[in-house]
Design a protein around this motif. Structure first.
Motif, PDB file in Angstrom:
ATOM      1  N   VAL A   1       0.893  -1.168   0.000  1.00  0.00           N
ATOM      2  CA  VAL A   1       0.000   0.000   0.000  1.00  0.00           C
ATOM      3  C   VAL A   1       0.924   1.209   0.000  1.00  0.00           C
ATOM      4  O   VAL A   1       1.670   1.409   0.961  1.00  0.00           O
TER       5      VAL A   1
ATOM      6  N   ILE B   1       1.653  -4.510   3.554  1.00  0.00           N
ATOM      7  CA  ILE B   1       0.524  -4.527   4.498  1.00  0.00           C
ATOM      8  C   ILE B   1      -0.223  -5.838   4.288  1.00  0.00           C
ATOM      9  O   ILE B   1      -0.310  -6.340   3.172  1.00  0.00           O
TER      10      ILE B   1
ATOM     11  N   ILE C   1      -6.158  -5.893   4.903  1.00  0.00           N
ATOM     12  CA  ILE C   1      -6.072  -4.449   5.167  1.00  0.00           C
ATOM     13  C   ILE C   1      -5.868  -3.719   3.845  1.00  0.00           C
ATOM     14  O   ILE C   1      -6.524  -2.718   3.558  1.00  0.00           O
ATOM     15  N   ALA C   2      -4.969  -4.245   3.013  1.00  0.00           N
ATOM     16  CA  ALA C   2      -4.709  -3.634   1.702  1.00  0.00           C
ATOM     17  C   ALA C   2      -5.996  -3.633   0.860  1.00  0.00           C
ATOM     18  O   ALA C   2      -6.306  -2.640   0.187  1.00  0.00           O
TER      19      ALA C   2
ATOM     20  N   ASN D   1      -8.947  -3.386   1.861  1.00  0.00           N
ATOM     21  CA  ASN D   1      -9.927  -2.454   2.444  1.00  0.00           C
ATOM     22  C   ASN D   1      -9.395  -1.026   2.448  1.00  0.00           C
ATOM     23  O   ASN D   1      -9.949  -0.152   3.111  1.00  0.00           O
ATOM     24  N   TRP D   2      -8.316  -0.791   1.718  1.00  0.00           N
ATOM     25  CA  TRP D   2      -7.582   0.459   1.898  1.00  0.00           C
ATOM     26  C   TRP D   2      -8.420   1.718   1.643  1.00  0.00           C
ATOM     27  O   TRP D   2      -8.296   2.720   2.363  1.00  0.00           O
ATOM     28  N   GLU D   3      -9.292   1.682   0.651  1.00  0.00           N
ATOM     29  CA  GLU D   3     -10.091   2.883   0.344  1.00  0.00           C
ATOM     30  C   GLU D   3     -10.891   3.346   1.559  1.00  0.00           C
ATOM     31  O   GLU D   3     -11.006   4.548   1.814  1.00  0.00           O
TER      32      GLU D   3
ATOM     33  N   GLU E   1      -8.468   4.789   4.270  1.00  0.00           N
ATOM     34  CA  GLU E   1      -7.988   6.112   3.852  1.00  0.00           C
ATOM     35  C   GLU E   1      -9.043   7.188   4.074  1.00  0.00           C
ATOM     36  O   GLU E   1      -8.730   8.330   4.406  1.00  0.00           O
TER      37      GLU E   1
ATOM     38  N   GLU F   1      -6.848  -0.006  11.552  1.00  0.00           N
ATOM     39  CA  GLU F   1      -6.780  -0.590  10.210  1.00  0.00           C
ATOM     40  C   GLU F   1      -7.050  -2.085  10.180  1.00  0.00           C
ATOM     41  O   GLU F   1      -7.124  -2.664   9.102  1.00  0.00           O
TER      42      GLU F   1
ATOM     43  N   LEU G   1       0.074   2.114  11.611  1.00  0.00           N
ATOM     44  CA  LEU G   1       0.368   2.692  10.289  1.00  0.00           C
ATOM     45  C   LEU G   1       1.554   3.654  10.370  1.00  0.00           C
ATOM     46  O   LEU G   1       1.682   4.415  11.324  1.00  0.00           O
TER      47      LEU G   1
ATOM     48  N   LEU H   1       0.768   6.983   5.980  1.00  0.00           N
ATOM     49  CA  LEU H   1      -0.471   6.273   5.648  1.00  0.00           C
ATOM     50  C   LEU H   1      -1.632   6.596   6.590  1.00  0.00           C
ATOM     51  O   LEU H   1      -2.726   6.052   6.444  1.00  0.00           O
TER      52      LEU H   1
END
Ligand code: PPS
Length: 292
Positions: free
Chosen positions: A11, A16, A20-21, A23-25, A28, A79, A106, A110
């Protein structure tokens, strides 16, 4: 089985864990609130210790309140994300009433920007690289969702390359160190906390805008000692199922000391880390103690 050892996906260049990656949107776009308090760390730096200190201070040393629920309930992990039906950190936090206490691993770059838009307070805890590596190695042996660490020899290589969940130790501690100039960040050291817990708890208390009596400070010191936390089921993660955290392999409250690295690093591994430390820390005024 619900849990298995996840892959690492980058990410913004940081390795990551895959859920988690994926679900990143949503992470963020997380909406912070002005009275959120963030405890940020590189994994194994003393997160849980600081969380217990913070919760004890916020509750004015009322240990009945502090012992009301396991740590991950009192202090959700921003996260963290596992496959459904386990709710993700952001889901839990959206349903949490303020003031919220939030854990994150994080790196500074990030962190959802909303935290900075609201000028939220952050307590960062840093621990020297060698003890962090040893603690993380033992954790990855028993934490069944993280990649297997391999042998200690293999792990030292991965750790130095930053090829472990949440990325490299150097980037993490330096990124947060530099961020102090722009935000309300209290930057703490595990080694200082071991050296003089009361002095360091007092710093946290001031940062949180609290003024507790000497007796209450003493009580919090006792309650957050390694021995007390090791025996406290609301702090030692014994309520987490063994399919995720297998504490028969290694305890979450494993040793709680400074310089256990001396029992693990070979002379050559130590020289490798020292060389990298020299290189990476040059030009920063950030200093770690490897023994106290
Ligand atoms: S995690 O999974 O990243 O949240 O883990 P984290 O809590 O950051 O780190 C776990 C290590 O911190 C030690 N620990 C303590 N040391 C001293 N005093 C107290 N009260 C305390 N509580 C936790 C814990 O034992 C882990 O370190 P190691 O070296 O593995 O023992």
């Amino acid at each position: 089985e619900l849990f298995y050892r996840f892959q690492l996906n980058p990410v913004h260049g940081v390795p990551i864990m895959k859920p988690i990656a994926d679900n990143w949107e949503r992470i963020e776009a997380f909406q912070a609130r002005p009275d959120d308090l963030l405890v940020a760390t590189y994994p194994k730096a003393g997160t849980t210790w600081m969380q217990e200190i913070v919760d004890s201070i916020i509750n004015d040393g009322d240990l009945k309140k502090v012992k009301c629920a396991p740590m991950h309930v009192r202090f959700p992990f921003l996260e963290i994300c596992n496959p459904p039906p386990v709710p993700c950190g952001v889901d839990i936090l959206e349903g949490t009433t303020s003031p919220r206490k939030i854990k994150t691993h994080l790196p500074y770059e990030l962190i959802p920007r909303s935290f900075w838009e609201h000028d939220c307070k952050v307590i960062y805890v840093a621990r020297n690289a060698k003890d962090s590596a040893v603690s993380y190695y033992h954790f990855d042996l028993m934490e069944k969702t993280q990649p297997h660490p391999g042998t200690w020899e293999e792990y030292v290589g991965k750790f130095l390359k930053g090829n472990v969940p949440w990325g490299g130790w150097f980037d993490h501690v330096i990124g947060w160190w530099k961020a102090r100039a722009k935000h309300q960040i209290l930057y703490m050291f595990y080694e200082d906390m071991k050296e003089d817990p009361k002095r360091e708890i007092h710093k946290v208390m001031r940062f949180l805008g609290k003024d507790l009596t000497e007796d209450l400070l003493e009580k919090i010191c006792q309650h957050t000692s390694f021995k007390a936390m090791k025996e406290n089921p609301m702090a030692n993660y014994s309520t987490t199922p063994a399919s995720v955290l297998d504490q028969s392999i290694s305890k979450f409250m494993r040793k709680g000391e400074v310089s256990d690295w001396k029992n693990h690093f070979t002379v050559q591994q130590n020289e490798m880390l020292d060389a990298e430390y020299q290189k990476r820390m040059e030009g920063t005024d950030l200093k770690f103690r490897f023994s106290i």
